[in-house]
Write an enzyme that holds these catalytic residues in place. Structure first.
Site, short mmCIF file in Angstrom:
data_model
loop_
_atom_site.label_atom_id
_atom_site.label_comp_id
_atom_site.label_asym_id
_atom_site.label_seq_id
_atom_site.Cartn_x
_atom_site.Cartn_y
_atom_site.Cartn_z
N SER A 236 0.84 -1.19 0.00
CA SER A 236 0.00 0.00 0.00
C SER A 236 0.87 1.23 0.00
CB SER A 236 -0.91 -0.02 1.23
OG SER A 236 -0.61 1.07 2.09
N LYS A 237 0.41 2.26 -0.71
CA LYS A 237 1.30 3.41 -0.84
C LYS A 237 1.41 4.20 0.45
CE LYS A 237 -1.95 6.41 -3.31
NZ LYS A 237 -2.23 6.97 -4.62
N ARG A 238 0.49 3.98 1.35
CA ARG A 238 0.60 4.66 2.64
C ARG A 238 1.63 3.98 3.55
NH1 ARG A 238 -4.04 3.32 3.85
NH2 ARG A 238 -4.79 3.21 1.73
N ARG A 239 1.77 2.68 3.41
CA ARG A 239 2.59 1.91 4.32
C ARG A 239 3.96 1.55 3.73
NH1 ARG A 239 -1.37 -2.30 5.63
NH2 ARG A 239 -0.81 -2.96 3.54
#
Ligand code: GLU
Length: 455
Positions: A236-239
């Site tokens: 995920s691009k957030r993580r």
């Protein structure tokens, strides 16, 4: 017979995700090895999320990876008239209906039936005509099954009775993704659709639309396994680090990136891991791609990069590191730095003390200066270096060994305060070569400054 026609169809809503880059690469490898064509289609129909800079970013990232495409890129947004025409064809053939169900009503019905929100399977043709707030749905068959022919997954089969009727034209008149995607693939004469497995659930609708539109021979599919992190979570691009542009900025080499991406779901039969692009084109087999999730192993990518950097000719390494540096790297330091970095972005912090006053890292300082003899080491080293006849790594080392002995310290302990005084940090390229490059004047000045700072 003409070769296969493939396409890479990114949506320009952000940086190029490594999963998309892997899809682009697999399309490219297959097209090139089969003497086919790879087309590029920018699926830029989400006005709220698309941005022109992301489109440029996609071109730039693909070029950096060395993945070229055939012909001009197609902009999906320029094809609205064709999408409308296709919708009209379906309507004229009695394959569509107008629907005014609100999102809320649909979700409530889905909820009552224990279905996930967004499931549209309860909408039916109620004989409505077009009008304000009405969307056009494609009426999927209510019996039979739809089979996806997938080179990786075999024949996933979907019961038509549970396939919902997708909206193909919004109440605003705009075509929905699923329609645009199919119409464009038909018009571009695509023979192979190689894309992420997240698209598999909509593929039966794609196939039904393709047939309803008289698209001719169906394309073959290859739904690629998703990428997961070390906790087996979907990247995920957030993580996680997922942007190709980010890896580029950190100084990963494009050929390493290509090599690593190729292994996310595939491996040559002999288990070799390091492959050149030419070898990949020769050996890659789309039919051998795994269906299970692929672990994006950053440690392994880093190891590949470090190995590749160490194997470079020093001149090539210096050239490659150039964009990360404010000036040329002293040739005496090149091989020493080359051995010690994993990415090109690590070069600058390792050598910046050469051209600029060192920024003292507090943790390194505290540790190196904790020994009672630190002040004496700095003083005696400065004296010895002042008196040195020839300013060379070997003599600089000899002199510091003697200083250490005079204080009952081994070289490692005597070296620590000198290193931090001169470079600001406890890690870096070999000390004596660094001092040689730095020169006597600067070295003495920094030793004296550190002595003063120590109080
Ligand atoms: N635009 C879609 C995406 O970026 C790809 C659709 C496809 O390959 O068919 O996920």
């Amino acid at each position: 017979m003409t070769g296969p026609r493939l396409r890479f169809a990114p949506s320009p809503t952000g940086f190029l995700h490594v999963g998309s880059a892997r899809a682009a690469l697999y399309n490219w490898l297959f097209a090139r090895q089969q003497g086919g064509e790879l087309l590029l289609r920018i699926e830029d129909t989400d006005e709220a999320r698309d941005r022109e800079e992301w489109v440029e970013g996609i071109f730039e990232a693909l070029r950096w990876l060395g993945l070229d495409w055939d012909g001009e890129p197609v902009r999906q947004s320029t094809r609205a008239a064709r999408h409308a025409e296709a919708a009209a064809t379906l309507e004229a053939a009695g394959r569509t209906y107008w629907c005014d169900c609100t999102r809320d009503a649909i979700d409530q019905r889905a909820h009552a039936a224990g279905r996930p929100p967004g499931y549209d399977g309860f909408c039916r043709d109620r004989g409505l005509g077009p009008g304000e707030g009405r969307a056009m749905r494609f009426a999927t068959p209510t019996s039979g099954a739809t089979v996806v022919h997938d080179l990786i997954r075999g024949e996933p089969t979907f019961d038509n009775a549970v396939i919902d009727d997708p909206i193909i034209v919004r109440s605003t008149g705009k075509a929905m993704f699923v329609l645009a995607n199919v119409v464009d693939d038909i018009d571009m004469a695509i023979t192979h659709v190689v894309r992420g497995e997240d698209h598999l659930p909509t593929t039966p609708k794609y196939l039904l639309l393709w047939e309803a539109l008289g698209g001719g021979e169906l394309p073959v599919f290859a739904h690629l396994p998703m990428l997961v992190n070390e906790k087996r979570q979907k990247l995920s691009k957030r993580r996680d680090s997922v942007a190709v542009e980010e890896f580029r900025a950190e100084g990963f080499l494009p050929e390493v990136m290509v090599n690593y991406l190729a292994l996310l779901g595939w491996a040559p039969t002999d288990g070799r891991e390091r492959l050149s692009v030419d070898e990949l084109v020769r050996e890659f087999r789309l039919t051998d791609v795994n269906s299970s999730p692929a672990f994006f192993d950053l440690a392994k990518l880093r190891a590949f990069n470090g190995d590749t950097i160490r194997a470079m000719a020093p001149d090539d390494f210096a050239l490659a590191a150039g964009p990360w540096l404010s000036g040329p790297l002293d040739p005496r330091l090149v091989p020493l730095v080359q051995e010690r970095v994993v990415t090109l972005a690590e070069v600058a912090p390792m050598v910046d003390f050469i051209d600029a006053e060192p920024v003292i890292d507090p943790a390194s300082w505290d540790k190196a200066m904790a020994i009672p003899a630190a002040a004496s080491v700095l003083e005696r080293a400065a004296d010895a270096y002042q008196a040195l006849d020839d300013w060379q790594a070997a003599t600089l080392k000899e002199a510091l060994v003697a200083v250490g002995e005079s204080l009952d310290l081994n070289l490692k302990r005597a070296q620590a305060p000198v290193r931090v005084a001169v470079t600001g940090r406890s890690v870096g390229p070999p000390l004596f070569e660094s001092l040689e490059v730095l020169g006597r004047e600067v070295t003495l000045r920094r030793l004296q400054a550190a002595r003063a700072r120590l109080g």
